[in-house]
Design a protein around this motif. Structure first.
Motif, PDB file in Angstrom:
ATOM      1  N   HIS A 133     -31.254 -81.697  32.468  1.00 19.38           N
ATOM      2  CA  HIS A 133     -30.614 -81.204  31.242  1.00 19.38           C
ATOM      3  C   HIS A 133     -29.373 -80.374  31.572  1.00 19.38           C
ATOM      4  O   HIS A 133     -28.346 -80.502  30.907  1.00 19.38           O
ATOM      5  CB  HIS A 133     -31.588 -80.385  30.398  1.00 19.38           C
ATOM      6  CG  HIS A 133     -30.962 -79.921  29.133  1.00 19.38           C
ATOM      7  ND1 HIS A 133     -30.719 -80.771  28.075  1.00 19.38           N
ATOM      8  CD2 HIS A 133     -30.471 -78.723  28.772  1.00 19.38           C
ATOM      9  CE1 HIS A 133     -30.113 -80.098  27.117  1.00 19.38           C
ATOM     10  NE2 HIS A 133     -29.959 -78.849  27.505  1.00 19.38           N
ATOM     11  N   SER A 191     -41.957 -81.954  37.976  1.00 16.42           N
ATOM     12  CA  SER A 191     -41.393 -82.696  36.849  1.00 16.42           C
ATOM     13  C   SER A 191     -40.632 -81.771  35.905  1.00 16.42           C
ATOM     14  O   SER A 191     -39.537 -82.115  35.425  1.00 16.42           O
ATOM     15  CB  SER A 191     -42.521 -83.408  36.103  1.00 16.42           C
ATOM     16  OG  SER A 191     -42.018 -84.131  35.020  1.00 16.42           O
ATOM     17  N   ALA A 192     -41.168 -80.585  35.638  1.00 12.88           N
ATOM     18  CA  ALA A 192     -40.498 -79.630  34.750  1.00 12.88           C
ATOM     19  C   ALA A 192     -39.193 -79.129  35.366  1.00 12.88           C
ATOM     20  O   ALA A 192     -38.179 -78.998  34.667  1.00 12.88           O
ATOM     21  CB  ALA A 192     -41.426 -78.461  34.437  1.00 12.88           C
ATOM     22  N   ARG A 236     -37.339 -80.765  37.514  1.00 12.61           N
ATOM     23  CA  ARG A 236     -36.391 -81.890  37.456  1.00 12.61           C
ATOM     24  C   ARG A 236     -35.845 -82.088  36.043  1.00 12.61           C
ATOM     25  O   ARG A 236     -34.669 -82.392  35.860  1.00 12.61           O
ATOM     26  CB  ARG A 236     -37.064 -83.165  37.950  1.00 12.61           C
ATOM     27  CG  ARG A 236     -37.266 -83.171  39.450  1.00 12.61           C
ATOM     28  CD  ARG A 236     -37.923 -84.437  39.910  1.00 12.61           C
ATOM     29  NE  ARG A 236     -38.062 -84.455  41.358  1.00 12.61           N
ATOM     30  CZ  ARG A 236     -38.630 -85.442  42.021  1.00 12.61           C
ATOM     31  NH1 ARG A 236     -39.098 -86.505  41.375  1.00 12.61           N
ATOM     32  NH2 ARG A 236     -38.722 -85.381  43.332  1.00 12.61           N
ATOM     33  N   GLY A 237     -36.700 -81.895  35.041  1.00 13.59           N
ATOM     34  CA  GLY A 237     -36.235 -82.000  33.658  1.00 13.59           C
ATOM     35  C   GLY A 237     -35.207 -80.931  33.330  1.00 13.59           C
ATOM     36  O   GLY A 237     -34.202 -81.188  32.661  1.00 13.59           O
ATOM     37  N   HIS A 263     -36.543 -76.548  27.996  1.00 16.63           N
ATOM     38  CA  HIS A 263     -36.801 -77.026  29.360  1.00 16.63           C
ATOM     39  C   HIS A 263     -37.175 -75.856  30.274  1.00 16.63           C
ATOM     40  O   HIS A 263     -38.064 -75.982  31.117  1.00 16.63           O
ATOM     41  CB  HIS A 263     -35.579 -77.764  29.917  1.00 16.63           C
ATOM     42  CG  HIS A 263     -35.422 -79.150  29.386  1.00 16.63           C
ATOM     43  ND1 HIS A 263     -36.180 -80.202  29.828  1.00 16.63           N
ATOM     44  CD2 HIS A 263     -34.584 -79.651  28.454  1.00 16.63           C
ATOM     45  CE1 HIS A 263     -35.824 -81.300  29.190  1.00 16.63           C
ATOM     46  NE2 HIS A 263     -34.855 -80.991  28.346  1.00 16.63           N
TER      47      HIS A 263
END
Length: 147
Positions: A43, A35-36, A38-39, A73
């Motif tokens: 961004h 998830s991190a 992908r974030g 991020h």
């Protein structure tokens, strides 16, 4: 079960519970890492993201300089990566996480070099690295590789 008699004992039940608990913690850690990443990637793909690239002092590498939001991020991705390194029980999972982490950072460099256009090559490598990490994590957790 007690290995010698085949009976369930409080000790073997507790050990089985701990194994399940560790797998739950690993699964949550691995999901958080993906998830991190992908974030961070999402961004970087944004039109408002400012990235400058400069040479590393050794003149062998390029270093992206991220804006404040991209830095946040990246820090979330770094924290999640460190957690994976600490909790993973298989070296293959750690190696796959390291590759995913490195490629995500390379995407940032490519984004800085090619002005608002993610390099398709690095973008595809990022998805392949993510798939390799997920497969390694699934194998470690006993789920087998994804289809």
């Amino acid at each position: 079960m007690d290995l010698s008699s085949g009976k369930r004992t409080p000790f073997t039940l507790a050990r089985g519970h701990m194994h399940c608990r560790w797998n739950e913690l690993r699964r949550a850690s691995y999901s958080n890492f993906v998830s991190a990443v992908r974030g961070f990637r999402a961004h970087l793909a944004g039109a408002h993201t400012e990235i400058k690239v400069s040479g590393f002092p050794d003149d062998r590498r390029l270093v992206p300089h991220l804006d404040a939001e991209a830095t946040a991020h990246r820090q979330a991705m770094d924290r999640a990566f460190t957690e994976v390194q600490m909790i993973a029980s298989a070296e293959e999972t750690v190696a796959a996480a390291g590759m995913l982490h490195r490629i995500a950072f390379r995407v940032a460099t490519a984004r800085g070099l090619y002005d608002r256009v993610l390099s398709e090559r690095y973008s595809n490598q990022l998805w392949l690295a993510e798939r390799a990490f997920i497969d390694a994590a699934r194998t470690e957790l006993g789920y087998g590789c994804s289809p």
